[in-house]
Write a protein that holds these residues in place. Structure first.
Motif, PDB file in Angstrom:
ATOM      1  N   LYS A  52       0.813  -1.214   0.000  1.00  0.00           N
ATOM      2  CA  LYS A  52       0.000   0.000   0.000  1.00  0.00           C
ATOM      3  C   LYS A  52       0.849   1.267   0.000  1.00  0.00           C
ATOM      4  O   LYS A  52       0.405   2.300  -0.468  1.00  0.00           O
ATOM      5  CB  LYS A  52      -0.938   0.012   1.206  1.00  0.00           C
ATOM      6  N   ILE A  53       2.059   1.180   0.523  1.00  0.00           N
ATOM      7  CA  ILE A  53       2.874   2.384   0.647  1.00  0.00           C
ATOM      8  C   ILE A  53       4.046   2.419  -0.322  1.00  0.00           C
ATOM      9  O   ILE A  53       4.729   3.436  -0.413  1.00  0.00           O
ATOM     10  CB  ILE A  53       3.389   2.563   2.092  1.00  0.00           C
ATOM     11  N   ALA A  54       4.315   1.327  -1.047  1.00  0.00           N
ATOM     12  CA  ALA A  54       5.470   1.296  -1.948  1.00  0.00           C
ATOM     13  C   ALA A  54       5.135   0.556  -3.226  1.00  0.00           C
ATOM     14  O   ALA A  54       4.358  -0.395  -3.222  1.00  0.00           O
ATOM     15  CB  ALA A  54       6.653   0.622  -1.271  1.00  0.00           C
ATOM     16  N   THR A  55       5.767   1.006  -4.317  1.00  0.00           N
ATOM     17  CA  THR A  55       5.591   0.398  -5.632  1.00  0.00           C
ATOM     18  C   THR A  55       6.969   0.160  -6.235  1.00  0.00           C
ATOM     19  O   THR A  55       7.803   1.065  -6.218  1.00  0.00           O
ATOM     20  CB  THR A  55       4.797   1.339  -6.553  1.00  0.00           C
ATOM     21  N   PRO A  56       7.217  -1.042  -6.798  1.00  0.00           N
ATOM     22  CA  PRO A  56       8.513  -1.252  -7.448  1.00  0.00           C
ATOM     23  C   PRO A  56       8.584  -0.452  -8.742  1.00  0.00           C
ATOM     24  O   PRO A  56       7.647  -0.455  -9.542  1.00  0.00           O
ATOM     25  CB  PRO A  56       8.542  -2.758  -7.715  1.00  0.00           C
ATOM     26  N   VAL A  57       9.689   0.260  -8.935  1.00  0.00           N
ATOM     27  CA  VAL A  57       9.831   1.121 -10.104  1.00  0.00           C
ATOM     28  C   VAL A  57      10.849   0.560 -11.080  1.00  0.00           C
ATOM     29  O   VAL A  57      10.623   0.565 -12.283  1.00  0.00           O
ATOM     30  CB  VAL A  57      10.254   2.545  -9.673  1.00  0.00           C
TER      31      VAL A  57
END
Length: 172
Positions: A52-57
């Motif tokens: 919910k707080i992080a997305t792999p870029v």
């Protein structure tokens, strides 16, 4: 003797997933994701709270080729929490890959590829629907009961209930 012809049950149609699989793989490999499962199953890999707080870029490989760096995108307020969880995230991601592919996790608050590509998705706050007080609703109905048009009467009743409720809260 002739061999019987093999007939397909799909009648020339293909699944959308099989049609898009090569395009998805190419796009994700351009970003460094050799295993697309990391992107498609991100909440399952790292857990719902972290997802919910992080997305792999991005996954970037160094010159030596030994170990890669996983870049995670987050908001400013969540960055210190992710900094403390970097080792656990690295272990979970390596478990997804099946080997020690990721040697470092980097947390960023802006996308390294540009603003349009790496936006953090913010969940909107749930909408709160206010229901007027039953006393105000009945007072508004008595004020608008003389109106003959049914739609206009309903609209005036709703407006009257809101106005009366506003006046009631202002007097407190």
């Amino acid at each position: 003797m002739k061999q019987p012809r093999h007939t397909s049950t799909t009648r020339g149609f293909s699944r959308a997933a099989t049609l898009m699989q090569s395009n998805i793989r190419k796009a994700s490999e351009d970003r460094g994701f050799a295993v697309t499962r990391l992107l498609t199953h991100w909440p399952e890999v790292v857990g719902e709270a972290t997802a919910k707080i992080a997305t792999p870029v991005n996954v970037s490989y160094g010159r030596g080729g030994m170990g890669a760096t996983l870049t995670l995108l987050t908001t400013g307020a969540q960055a210190p929490m992710l900094e403390m969880q970097k080792e656990q995230i690295r272990e979970k991601v390596n478990a997804c890959y099946g080997y020690r592919a990721i040697s470092r996790v980097r947390v960023t608050q802006t996308a390294p590829t540009g603003f349009a590509d790496g936006r953090v998705a913010f969940a909107p706050a749930p909408k709160v629907t206010k229901t007027p007080d039953p006393a105000m609703q009945s007072a508004a109905e008595t004020l608008s009961e003389k109106v003959e048009n049914e739609k206009l009467r309903a609209a005036l009743t709703a407006l009257g209930a809101n106005v009366l409720a506003k006046q009631n809260t202002d007097q407190r």
